[in-house]
Design an enzyme around this catalytic site. Structure first.
Site, mmCIF file in Angstrom:
data_model
loop_
_atom_site.group_PDB
_atom_site.id
_atom_site.type_symbol
_atom_site.label_atom_id
_atom_site.label_comp_id
_atom_site.label_asym_id
_atom_site.label_seq_id
_atom_site.Cartn_x
_atom_site.Cartn_y
_atom_site.Cartn_z
ATOM 1 N N HIS A 127 -4.361 -15.308 -23.995
ATOM 2 C CA HIS A 127 -3.989 -15.228 -22.576
ATOM 3 C C HIS A 127 -5.247 -15.083 -21.739
ATOM 4 O O HIS A 127 -6.223 -14.479 -22.190
ATOM 5 C CB HIS A 127 -3.065 -14.017 -22.344
ATOM 6 C CG HIS A 127 -2.329 -14.091 -21.043
ATOM 7 N ND1 HIS A 127 -2.856 -13.605 -19.868
ATOM 8 C CD2 HIS A 127 -1.118 -14.613 -20.727
ATOM 9 C CE1 HIS A 127 -1.982 -13.828 -18.892
ATOM 10 N NE2 HIS A 127 -0.928 -14.434 -19.377
ATOM 11 N N GLU A 131 5.164 -16.315 -24.240
ATOM 12 C CA GLU A 131 5.853 -17.560 -24.587
ATOM 13 C C GLU A 131 6.442 -17.523 -25.993
ATOM 14 O O GLU A 131 7.422 -18.195 -26.277
ATOM 15 C CB GLU A 131 4.885 -18.762 -24.494
ATOM 16 C CG GLU A 131 4.058 -18.834 -23.234
ATOM 17 C CD GLU A 131 4.832 -19.406 -22.067
ATOM 18 O OE1 GLU A 131 6.060 -19.521 -22.178
ATOM 19 O OE2 GLU A 131 4.197 -19.719 -21.051
#
Ligand code: COA
Length: 368
Positions: free
Chosen positions: A249, A304
């Site tokens: 991320h 996700e």
């Protein structure tokens, strides 16, 4: 040459102030108006979270059903080719709604509610129309996530599935100055209307760098197929320099708190036990391998990964995943629109010019 500092992608630049969401990437913490995401998922609903974001107050209860589609929106959705991208259908809906309602300045909480409750009806209608099915009228006793599933599949959703999707909506509602939220704020800063701001936000979220990898997580696990095959597959992908979907991320240097909350939700869902078992085993192995290969770069599971589990578990086709993410982000986008408008200043940064020095057109003499 302009020597002022410049950060490509505005990375690390403070470009505004907000009291909505706080993303603490180092510690892996996410709060909405101070409340931690795991508490909001455990004890709240999307309707409450949306009201919290819009008004600043935590309501004891809240009801946010999906909205009926105006005729002109339905006509526009029917006019789209069935091959249209679902995000384009969503953006078109918002645009038509804006054209017929002409929301004025300043934006209001009622406008925010209207757009947030319209979008799931529109996405469900588009998903049915493209299959040659008729759209389904909203059931205004259902909350947004349940109502979306009802209008998509034409039957009352399983309460556990509706609850899981509601939890997913909560985790997707707000996340600081991501590209789509920033786009919405830039548009609002010109005193343009809330529909234009949300159209811009949807446009920004459509890009693959923002709109998400959950469908790719599904493909990845499908390719891996079994726990026995996981190690060879992961090594092969990493040796080829590929990215593992659902890991890493830009902001988090710790386990994404949204992934933790959604993993918990996914574990309570029926019908995905085998898939989840594979996902958990692959996650453990992938995190170990990423640590070996990037000892100095913390690479953990991101939202996700378990979003994929929830979205797949409630039966959504993977090509609706990005647009479903957009449904969840409506509360955050519109809350940012309200916040921007309340203390507005036109967003107009400077740009460093790196082109030609001043010169004359061919055949033209300067100052002649
Ligand atoms: N799998 C394997 N390696 C990864 C990785 C992943 N998912 N994410 C980052 N890395 C590696 C990069 O290859 C890079 O290695 P290098 O320094 O040897 O070149 C290093 O970690 C730093 O990567 P960087 O591109 O600077 O990270 P970023 O902050 O720009 O990227 C993402 C963030 C999300 C774009 C990236 O982690 C990614 O592509 N993840 C997979 C897609 C995904 O899950 N997206 C959803 C995000 S919510």
């Amino acid at each position: 040459m302009d020597e002022r500092p410049y950060s490509p992608g505005l990375e690390g630049v403070l470009a505004g102030e907000t009291s909505l969401g706080k993303v603490d990437g180092e510690r892996g913490r996410l709060t909405y108006r101070g409340y931690p995401i795991e508490e909001l998922v455990r004890a709240g609903t999307y309707a409450q979270v949306a009201e919290l974001l819009w008004t600043g107050d935590w309501p004891a209860s809240a009801h946010l059903p999906t909205a009926p589609l105006p005729e002109s929106v339905l006509a526009a959705l029917r006019a789209l080719p069935p091959t249209s991208h679902p995000m384009d259908a969503l953006r078109t809906t918002t645009s038509v709604w804006g054209a017929i309602n002409r929301p004025g300045w300043p934006p209001t909480v009622d406008q925010a509610r209207a757009l947030t409750s319209l979008a799931p009806s529109a996405l469900a209608a588009f998903a049915r129309i493209r299959q040659g099915l008729e759209p389904i009228e909203p059931n205004d006793e259902l909350e947004l996530a349940a109502g979306f599933l009802y209008q998509l599949f034409g039957q009352m959703p399983d309460p556990a599935a509706a609850r899981a999707l509601d939890a997913y909506f909560i985790t997707g509602a707000e996340h600081g100055f991501n590209a789509s939220t920033f786009a919405a704020r830039v548009i609002t800063s010109t005193q343009s209307d809330i529909a234009s701001a949300v159209c811009g936000a949807i446009g920004a979220m459509k890009g693959p760098l923002h709109g998400g990898a959950p469908s790719e997580v599904v493909n990845q696990l499908h390719e891996i197929g079994s726990v026995e095959h996981a190690e060879v597959w992961l090594d092969g992908a990493l040796d080829r320099g590929e990215r593992l979907m659902g890991f890493g991320h830009r902001v988090y240097r710790a386990y994404d708190p949204r992934a933790a909350a959604l993993r918990h939700v996914a574990e309570g869902m029926a019908g995905i036990a085998d898939w989840l078992k594979l996902a958990v085993a692959v996650e453990d192995m992938a995190q170990r391998k990423l640590k070996e290969r990037h000892p100095d770069r913390p690479l953990f599971t991101n939202v996700e990964y378990y979003a994929a589990a929830v979205l797949q578990g409630v039966g959504l086709p993977p090509d609706l995943f990005p647009a479903t993410f957009a449904l969840s982000r409506h509360a955050g986008w519109t809350a940012h629109v309200l916040e921007q408008a309340a203390a507005n200043r036109l967003i107009r940064p400077d740009v460093r010019y790196v082109g030609h020095a001043e010169r004359s057109l061919p055949g033209v003499t300067a100052n002649s």
